[in-house]
Write a protein that holds these residues in place. Sequence first.
Motif, short mmCIF file in Angstrom:
data_model
loop_
_atom_site.label_atom_id
_atom_site.label_comp_id
_atom_site.label_asym_id
_atom_site.label_seq_id
_atom_site.Cartn_x
_atom_site.Cartn_y
_atom_site.Cartn_z
N THR A 319 0.69 -1.20 0.08
CA THR A 319 0.11 -0.08 0.21
C THR A 319 0.91 1.17 -0.16
O THR A 319 0.75 2.15 -0.83
CB THR A 319 -0.93 0.17 1.28
N ILE A 320 1.77 1.24 0.78
CA ILE A 320 2.85 2.53 0.91
C ILE A 320 3.59 2.58 -0.56
O ILE A 320 3.57 3.99 -0.85
CB ILE A 320 3.68 2.19 1.96
N LYS A 321 3.66 1.68 -1.23
CA LYS A 321 4.33 1.80 -2.55
C LYS A 321 3.03 1.84 -3.57
O LYS A 321 3.39 2.30 -4.95
CB LYS A 321 5.16 0.49 -2.79
N GLY A 322 2.11 2.08 -3.30
CA GLY A 322 0.88 2.51 -4.22
C GLY A 322 0.12 1.35 -4.78
O GLY A 322 -0.69 1.53 -5.70
N GLY A 323 0.37 0.04 -4.38
CA GLY A 323 -0.28 -1.10 -4.98
C GLY A 323 -1.30 -1.57 -3.98
O GLY A 323 -1.84 -2.77 -4.17
N GLY A 324 -1.77 -0.82 -2.94
CA GLY A 324 -2.70 -1.40 -2.26
C GLY A 324 -3.57 -0.34 -1.65
O GLY A 324 -3.50 0.88 -1.94
N THR A 325 -4.64 -0.50 -0.98
CA THR A 325 -5.83 0.44 -0.59
C THR A 325 -5.98 0.21 1.08
O THR A 325 -7.03 0.97 1.53
CB THR A 325 -7.34 0.31 -1.10
N LEU A 326 -4.98 -0.24 1.74
CA LEU A 326 -5.24 -0.17 3.29
C LEU A 326 -4.82 1.04 3.75
O LEU A 326 -4.09 1.84 3.34
CB LEU A 326 -4.32 -1.31 3.86
N PRO A 327 -5.64 1.34 4.98
CA PRO A 327 -5.42 2.57 5.66
C PRO A 327 -4.06 2.32 6.40
O PRO A 327 -3.96 1.57 7.49
CB PRO A 327 -6.53 2.47 6.67
N ILE A 328 -3.01 3.05 6.29
CA ILE A 328 -1.69 2.67 6.56
C ILE A 328 -1.46 2.78 8.09
O ILE A 328 -1.15 1.74 8.94
CB ILE A 328 -0.76 3.36 5.81
N TRP A 329 -1.76 4.11 8.77
CA TRP A 329 -1.74 4.25 10.12
C TRP A 329 -2.73 3.42 10.84
O TRP A 329 -2.25 2.93 12.09
CB TRP A 329 -1.92 5.64 10.63
N GLN A 330 -3.73 3.09 10.37
CA GLN A 330 -4.79 2.11 11.31
C GLN A 330 -4.16 0.86 11.18
O GLN A 330 -3.96 0.01 12.17
CB GLN A 330 -5.96 2.34 10.36
N GLY A 331 -3.45 0.56 10.06
CA GLY A 331 -2.85 -0.98 10.03
C GLY A 331 -1.60 -0.99 10.95
O GLY A 331 -1.63 -2.18 11.60
N LEU A 332 -0.79 -0.01 11.00
CA LEU A 332 0.38 0.00 11.96
C LEU A 332 -0.21 -0.04 13.44
O LEU A 332 0.35 -0.88 14.14
CB LEU A 332 1.09 1.20 11.75
#
Length: 357
Positions: A319-332
């Motif tokens: 996702t960070i690299k632009g290939g996904g749609t996950l909420p990043i900070w929520q995921g962390l």
Amino acid sequence: MAITKVYPDRLDDHIQQAGLSPVYIVAGEEPLLHMEACDTVRRHVRDKGIEERDILQVENGFAWQQLTESASSMSLFGDQKLIELRMGTQSPGQEGGKALAAYATGARDSGNILLLSAGRLDYRTQQSQWFKALAECGVFVAIWPIEFKRLGWWIKQRAGRYGLELDQDASSLMAVRYEGNLLAADQALARMQLLMTPGIRITADALMQYIEEGARYDVFTLSDAWLGGDRPRSLRILQGLKGEGIEPPIILWAITRELRTLLSLHQHVEQGQSLDQACKAQRPSIPERRRPLYQQALNRLPRARLHKLLLFAQRLDLTIKGGGTLPIWQGLDDVILTLAGGRGPLTEWPAAYRVRA
């Protein structure tokens, strides 16, 4: 000859009892403790009547013959001088290593005092010829960050220097507010000395009006928190990193590195090795002081869960690299909570994205 190691808070007593050594190596990344250890050496040097001081700042292109020249040149004010060699995070390299080893051969007879200050020196550096040569004729002061579980006690003791008395809740509150930033904590205590009435026991409520948020975190502090299973502190540090502008790839790198380490430890232990043997087998090996944290994490996190978390971390990376749609900070948040022993996942996430069922 064995290397003399002295804790920074024992350095003053050590010098008073044993006298000045020809060499002091002060190394570590905690600014306040590092500065005070160096100041302790300088004070004792002055008390001995040594007035002259040469300061050598090691930077790119530093000419190491300056050390030799400083050691061999006569002092203008006597037979002795203090030579401060400030290496910072620089490595001496081959040329510097030879110069330092050569200095060590005559250190005891020169009458000079060498104060070498540096950032953290890893195990490999401490096994180098130059380090052993210097340390064997002097004192090694290793500066380690104060662990969070000891920080409240440290602040309480530090407050006593300023004539302040903090109750347990107040010292614990300051530990939370100033974790990783001892210099700011010390400055806050100095301000309180000017503003508070002497002799009054300070409570957490009274403290609130005098302190501000001053914690400073890094990804290694975060790793120690979740390895030890401290859920509130882990999430607090993660939010602190976000507030300081630390980018998600850096945090994710630290998480995945520890996940792979835990999986490797599981494998070694399942093959019949002890935890100490498994920790020594890692590259680099895990220091003894951190091994209890890994033991707690291994007891809490089975291999299957670690594999699942690693896969989830890979999705976040995508996702960070632009290939996904996950909420990043929520995921962390979810990963850290699960690693620390919490009950994820976040209920609003699609089932395929959840870390734990």
